[in-house]
Scaffold this motif. Structure first.
Motif, PDB file in Angstrom:
ATOM      1  N   LYS A   1      34.408  61.197 -14.862  1.00 48.38           N
ATOM      2  CA  LYS A   1      33.344  60.204 -14.898  1.00 48.38           C
ATOM      3  C   LYS A   1      33.390  59.600 -16.301  1.00 48.38           C
ATOM      4  O   LYS A   1      33.204  60.302 -17.297  1.00 48.38           O
ATOM      5  CB  LYS A   1      31.989  60.850 -14.625  1.00 48.38           C
ATOM      6  N   LEU A   2      33.671  58.305 -16.366  1.00 44.29           N
ATOM      7  CA  LEU A   2      33.924  57.645 -17.642  1.00 44.29           C
ATOM      8  C   LEU A   2      32.893  56.572 -17.942  1.00 44.29           C
ATOM      9  O   LEU A   2      32.367  55.926 -17.035  1.00 44.29           O
ATOM     10  CB  LEU A   2      35.315  56.993 -17.609  1.00 44.29           C
ATOM     11  N   LEU A   3      32.645  56.369 -19.216  1.00 47.18           N
ATOM     12  CA  LEU A   3      31.766  55.305 -19.671  1.00 47.18           C
ATOM     13  C   LEU A   3      32.590  54.326 -20.487  1.00 47.18           C
ATOM     14  O   LEU A   3      33.199  54.703 -21.489  1.00 47.18           O
ATOM     15  CB  LEU A   3      30.625  55.866 -20.527  1.00 47.18           C
ATOM     16  N   VAL A   4      32.644  53.076 -20.045  1.00 48.66           N
ATOM     17  CA  VAL A   4      33.361  52.013 -20.753  1.00 48.66           C
ATOM     18  C   VAL A   4      32.327  51.196 -21.516  1.00 48.66           C
ATOM     19  O   VAL A   4      31.440  50.600 -20.920  1.00 48.66           O
ATOM     20  CB  VAL A   4      34.138  51.112 -19.761  1.00 48.66           C
ATOM     21  N   ILE A   5      32.436  51.197 -22.840  1.00 48.33           N
ATOM     22  CA  ILE A   5      31.537  50.400 -23.678  1.00 48.33           C
ATOM     23  C   ILE A   5      32.342  49.205 -24.173  1.00 48.33           C
ATOM     24  O   ILE A   5      33.220  49.342 -25.015  1.00 48.33           O
ATOM     25  CB  ILE A   5      30.985  51.222 -24.855  1.00 48.33           C
ATOM     26  N   GLU A   6      32.046  48.043 -23.612  1.00 53.42           N
ATOM     27  CA  GLU A   6      32.840  46.843 -23.892  1.00 53.42           C
ATOM     28  C   GLU A   6      31.990  45.607 -23.663  1.00 53.42           C
ATOM     29  O   GLU A   6      31.392  45.457 -22.597  1.00 53.42           O
ATOM     30  CB  GLU A   6      34.074  46.832 -22.981  1.00 53.42           C
ATOM     31  N   ASP A   7      31.947  44.718 -24.658  1.00 53.79           N
ATOM     32  CA  ASP A   7      31.139  43.510 -24.500  1.00 53.79           C
ATOM     33  C   ASP A   7      31.897  42.371 -23.821  1.00 53.79           C
ATOM     34  O   ASP A   7      31.297  41.401 -23.391  1.00 53.79           O
ATOM     35  CB  ASP A   7      30.554  43.043 -25.834  1.00 53.79           C
ATOM     36  N   ASP A   8      33.193  42.513 -23.691  1.00 45.15           N
ATOM     37  CA  ASP A   8      34.001  41.515 -22.975  1.00 45.15           C
ATOM     38  C   ASP A   8      34.011  41.926 -21.500  1.00 45.15           C
ATOM     39  O   ASP A   8      34.663  42.908 -21.118  1.00 45.15           O
ATOM     40  CB  ASP A   8      35.410  41.480 -23.543  1.00 45.15           C
ATOM     41  N   ARG A   9      33.287  41.200 -20.676  1.00 44.99           N
ATOM     42  CA  ARG A   9      33.110  41.579 -19.263  1.00 44.99           C
ATOM     43  C   ARG A   9      34.438  41.659 -18.518  1.00 44.99           C
ATOM     44  O   ARG A   9      34.647  42.543 -17.679  1.00 44.99           O
ATOM     45  CB  ARG A   9      32.161  40.580 -18.583  1.00 44.99           C
TER      46      ARG A   9
END
Length: 67
Positions: free
Chosen positions: A24-32
């Motif tokens: 289970k991963l969390l992607v933190i990225e402001d580029d959609r």
């Protein structure tokens, strides 16, 4: 967006993990677009990924202990 995970750079990728190996991963990225690409790629590899569109939200989610 569809991501072909069967080949990458001319090399064969390993098979998707069995359920017990799925992450289970969390992607933190402001580029959609980049975030969508990563979520789809992780999904194709058998993992579950969620996104946070900014660092503050990402920190709160990461601190929740779900990832």
């Amino acid at each position: 967006m569809y991501v072909d995970m069967k080949t990458s750079g001319g090399r064969q990728l390993p098979p998707p993990p069995v359920d017990s190996e799925a992450m289970k991963l969390l992607v933190i990225e402001d580029d959609r677009e980049a975030a969508d690409f990563l979520v789809n790629a992780f999904g194709e590899a058998g993992h579950v990924a969620h996104t946070a569109g900014d660092g503050e939200t990402g920190f709160v989610l990461a601190d929740s202990g779900q990832y």
